[in-house]
Scaffold this motif. Structure first.
Motif, mmCIF file in Angstrom:
data_model
loop_
_atom_site.group_PDB
_atom_site.id
_atom_site.type_symbol
_atom_site.label_atom_id
_atom_site.label_comp_id
_atom_site.label_asym_id
_atom_site.label_seq_id
_atom_site.Cartn_x
_atom_site.Cartn_y
_atom_site.Cartn_z
ATOM 1 N N LEU A 213 0.832 -1.204 0.000
ATOM 2 C CA LEU A 213 0.000 0.000 0.000
ATOM 3 C C LEU A 213 0.866 1.254 0.000
ATOM 4 O O LEU A 213 0.582 2.226 -0.717
ATOM 5 N N LEU A 214 1.942 1.261 0.793
ATOM 6 C CA LEU A 214 2.829 2.419 0.832
ATOM 7 C C LEU A 214 3.513 2.636 -0.512
ATOM 8 O O LEU A 214 3.625 3.771 -0.994
ATOM 9 N N THR A 215 3.959 1.553 -1.146
ATOM 10 C CA THR A 215 4.628 1.663 -2.453
ATOM 11 C C THR A 215 3.700 2.269 -3.490
ATOM 12 O O THR A 215 4.067 3.205 -4.215
ATOM 13 N N MET A 216 2.477 1.740 -3.588
ATOM 14 C CA MET A 216 1.527 2.264 -4.566
ATOM 15 C C MET A 216 1.109 3.689 -4.216
ATOM 16 O O MET A 216 0.869 4.510 -5.105
ATOM 17 N N THR A 273 -1.555 -5.070 -15.257
ATOM 18 C CA THR A 273 -1.593 -3.760 -14.606
ATOM 19 C C THR A 273 -0.245 -3.044 -14.661
ATOM 20 O O THR A 273 -0.140 -1.893 -15.103
ATOM 21 N N ALA A 274 0.802 -3.704 -14.178
ATOM 22 C CA ALA A 274 2.114 -3.053 -14.087
ATOM 23 C C ALA A 274 2.671 -2.635 -15.452
ATOM 24 O O ALA A 274 3.112 -1.486 -15.612
ATOM 25 N N HIS A 384 6.513 -4.486 -7.926
ATOM 26 C CA HIS A 384 6.018 -5.291 -9.040
ATOM 27 C C HIS A 384 5.672 -6.721 -8.603
ATOM 28 O O HIS A 384 4.623 -7.265 -8.971
ATOM 29 N N ARG A 385 6.550 -7.319 -7.811
ATOM 30 C CA ARG A 385 6.311 -8.698 -7.381
ATOM 31 C C ARG A 385 5.034 -8.802 -6.549
ATOM 32 O O ARG A 385 4.238 -9.742 -6.712
ATOM 33 N N LEU A 386 4.828 -7.831 -5.664
ATOM 34 C CA LEU A 386 3.622 -7.833 -4.834
ATOM 35 C C LEU A 386 2.369 -7.697 -5.689
ATOM 36 O O LEU A 386 1.350 -8.348 -5.427
ATOM 37 N N GLU A 391 -2.427 -10.239 -8.196
ATOM 38 C CA GLU A 391 -3.253 -10.572 -9.353
ATOM 39 C C GLU A 391 -3.451 -12.083 -9.470
ATOM 40 O O GLU A 391 -4.549 -12.555 -9.792
ATOM 41 N N ARG A 392 -2.390 -12.853 -9.204
ATOM 42 C CA ARG A 392 -2.513 -14.305 -9.285
ATOM 43 C C ARG A 392 -3.438 -14.849 -8.196
ATOM 44 O O ARG A 392 -4.189 -15.798 -8.412
ATOM 45 N N GLN A 393 -3.402 -14.233 -7.023
ATOM 46 C CA GLN A 393 -4.190 -14.731 -5.897
ATOM 47 C C GLN A 393 -5.681 -14.479 -6.059
ATOM 48 O O GLN A 393 -6.482 -15.032 -5.300
ATOM 49 N N LEU A 394 -6.076 -13.653 -7.026
ATOM 50 C CA LEU A 394 -7.500 -13.406 -7.232
ATOM 51 C C LEU A 394 -8.231 -14.684 -7.619
ATOM 52 O O LEU A 394 -9.434 -14.799 -7.418
#
Length: 573
Positions: A213-216, A273-274, A384-386, A391-394
């Motif tokens: 959240l902080l990164t974004m 997204t990225a 990026h990794r997060l 996205e994969r965990q959705l």
């Protein structure tokens, strides 16, 4: 995966409450673009420098940023409607005071009060309009998107017309229109229940301890720095009157709205997204550098500003989605924390740009804006990794167990899996029962899946149902099947974005669980809803690695081929 009830529904057949809030949304979205055409006129009429006039943005956005930290605390105690009404009243008061004052310092101060009302309104408007809608959340989202497009596009045009009469015109115009919206909201919007759990005032700041959240949020701060540098200073080198400035920013606003609503989700689906954000931030940096290099050529600045609308529309939507994807906290808390950082960036930028412009010339703030867009790229890359992991965990659903014990025995291990998508519409039970019959005949285990969506519209996000409601939708089907001795499992999936994103989430779940078949029903959603936020069934069919079949009550299932999709015109489950 909420859908309208009954027959094909029109998103425009809504209660008066929805129309009242939608009208207020139009006026709210006009807010920033409305004053752009009058910036040069303000500087001339009030003997102010561009850097002094830029404080109109700084005071408004900094107060909005700080207020975002406490709006959740307020709303969780007095309810969304009361918070929204207070916000409207504050906007009416301070917009009128800004129009009545005779000094630049007075306008700057009253714009700060306007920012407080703006924070209270934007934090609750989407939730209120979704809660007040009939026929599912899809129609409400369409109206919100329509309000967004009208507000962004018409705001500069109205500002140019009123500003051509007097620089006071846009301020008084907002006050009158918001007063009408306030009366309509009081008259037509029903009281909203208070949340079951109160939000802590410190929750948004505590949420920023989470790295994703902080990164974004920092990436959004840098993006908004460049964005509001352009918005606050681009009108001056254009050398246009209020009418023509209004037309320029109307063209800009049309691109913002179109690319936010229609193009951003489709680009995200194709490239992720990225990658889209990387390319978009680079594009914005190039546009800002062009403005800086051509700052003495009005035509260059005009074209570059209009073109930037496409990049800004994409960025607004996908940045919000990125925040919602990586955030491990509740959506309202994440929105408040993210809003705080992005509005801080937007508020500081015009002030710093003014200092740089006075000291070094008008091109320097634009070069700095280009640099902040570029700097946002490695910040995004650090998360990026997060983002990819989120996205994969959705597609990893939460298992739901039936409240009743199945009468019959469980299906043998290793049996093929049939996934049935269940939405909140009248035919859902019949679709599940038909899929259960097909699963029984084919020796498959039935997996009843509901996709719980977080809708994102430009820079706003809202959960379309509570977690308990999503679980209850699946549990009701499992209980009914268990009572009949039908072995079945159930899952609730999470999805962030448009309706097509829900289809892709289901496809990922089917792949993860090794399902051989996915069953969907014919949707009552009309073609307008399908066009606006993508097609669930089309996205599912394109992304699925297994067979997708159309299930209709009392009919034999049939495979979904390209011809069937054309026939259905992209109907969604």
């Amino acid at each position: 995966m909420s859908t309208p009830h009954g027959k094909t529904a029109s998103p425009f057949k809504q209660p008066r409450a929805v129309w009242a809030v939608a009208f207020a949304c139009v006026i709210s979205f006009m807010g920033i673009g409305l004053v752009d055409p009058i910036l040069p006129a303000l500087a001339e009429s009030l003997n102010a420098t561009p850097s002094q006039v830029s404080l109109l943005f700084s005071s408004y956005l900094i107060v909005t940023a700080v207020a975002m930290l406490i709006v959740g605390w307020i709303s969780s105690r007095i309810g969304a409607k009361r918070t929204l009404v207070i916000g409207l009243a504050v906007i009416v008061l301070f917009a009128a005071l800004a129009g009545a004052t005779g000094s630049i310092n007075g306008i700057v101060g009253f714009r700060a009060g306007w920012g407080l009302g703006n924070a209270m309104f934007i934090a609750t408007s989407l939730a209120v309009i979704v809660a007040s809608a009939s026929g599912g959340f899809g129609g409400a989202i369409i109206l919100y998107e329509t309000a967004l497009g009208l507000g962004i596009a018409v705001g500069p045009l109205l500002g140019g017309v009123l500003g051509g009469i007097s620089w006071r015109g846009p301020f008084f115009g907002v006050a009158v229109l918001m007063a009408i919206a306030l009366i309509a909201t009081l008259a037509f919007v029903p009281a909203t229940p208070k949340p079951a759990r109160r939000t802590s005032a410190a929750a948004p700041l505590k949420a920023l301890r989470h790295r994703g959240l902080l990164t974004m949020g920092i990436m959004a701060l840098l993006y908004n720095w460049g964005f509001f540098t352009m918005l606050g200073y681009a009108p001056y080198p254009m050398e246009l009157d209020a009418h023509r400035l209004g037309l320029v920013f109307t063209g800009w606003g049309l691109l913002v709205a179109a690319f936010s609503v229609f193009f951003a989700p489709r680009l995200q689906a194709r490239f992720g997204t990225a990658p889209v954000l990387y390319a978009n931030l680079l594009g914005l940096a190039i546009v800002m550098a062009v403005i800086a290099a051509g700052v003495r050529t009005p035509a260059v600045v005009i074209v570059a500003v209009i073109v930037s609308g496409a990049f800004i529309g994409i960025n607004n939507t996908l940045t919000t989605q990125a925040v919602m994807l990586v955030s491990p906290v509740e959506r309202p808390v994440a929105s408040s924390a993210y809003g705080f950082l992005r509005f801080i960036g937007g508020g500081l930028a015009p002030y710093v740009a003014g200092l740089l412009a006075d000291a070094s010339g008008l091109s320097v703030p634009f070069y700095l804006g280009a640099a902040t867009f570029l700097l946002a790229i490695p910040i995004l890359a650090s998360g990026h990794r997060l983002l990819r992991q989120a996205e994969r965990q959705l597609g990893e659903g939460e298992a739901v167990e039936p409240a009743l014990t199945p009468v019959g025995g469980a299906a043998p291990a290793g049996s093929p899996l049939l996934v049935v998508a269940v939405g909140a519409h009248d035919n859902a039970a019949s679709i599940v029962d038909t899929a259960a019959r097909y699963a029984e005949e084919s020796g498959s285990v039935l997996d009843v899946v509901h996709v719980s969506e977080t809708a994102v519209v430009e820079e706003q996000a809202v959960e379309t149902e509570t977690h308990d409601q999503a679980r209850a939708a699946v549990t009701a089907h499992l209980d009914r099947l268990a009572a009949r001795g039908v072995a079945a499992t159930g899952h609730v999936l999470a999805s962030v974005g448009d309706h097509a994103a829900a289809g892709r989430a289901l496809a990922r779940h089917a792949a993860e669980t090794g399902a051989r078949t996915v069953a969907v029903g014919r949707s009552p959603r009309g073609p307008l809803l399908q066009f606006a936020d993508g097609s669930f069934t089309t996205a599912l069919t394109h992304a699925a690695t297994c067979t997708v079949i159309l299930v209709e009550p009392d009919d034999d299932p049939r495979p979904l081929t390209a011809a069937t999709l054309t026939e259905l015109r992209g109907d969604r489950a």
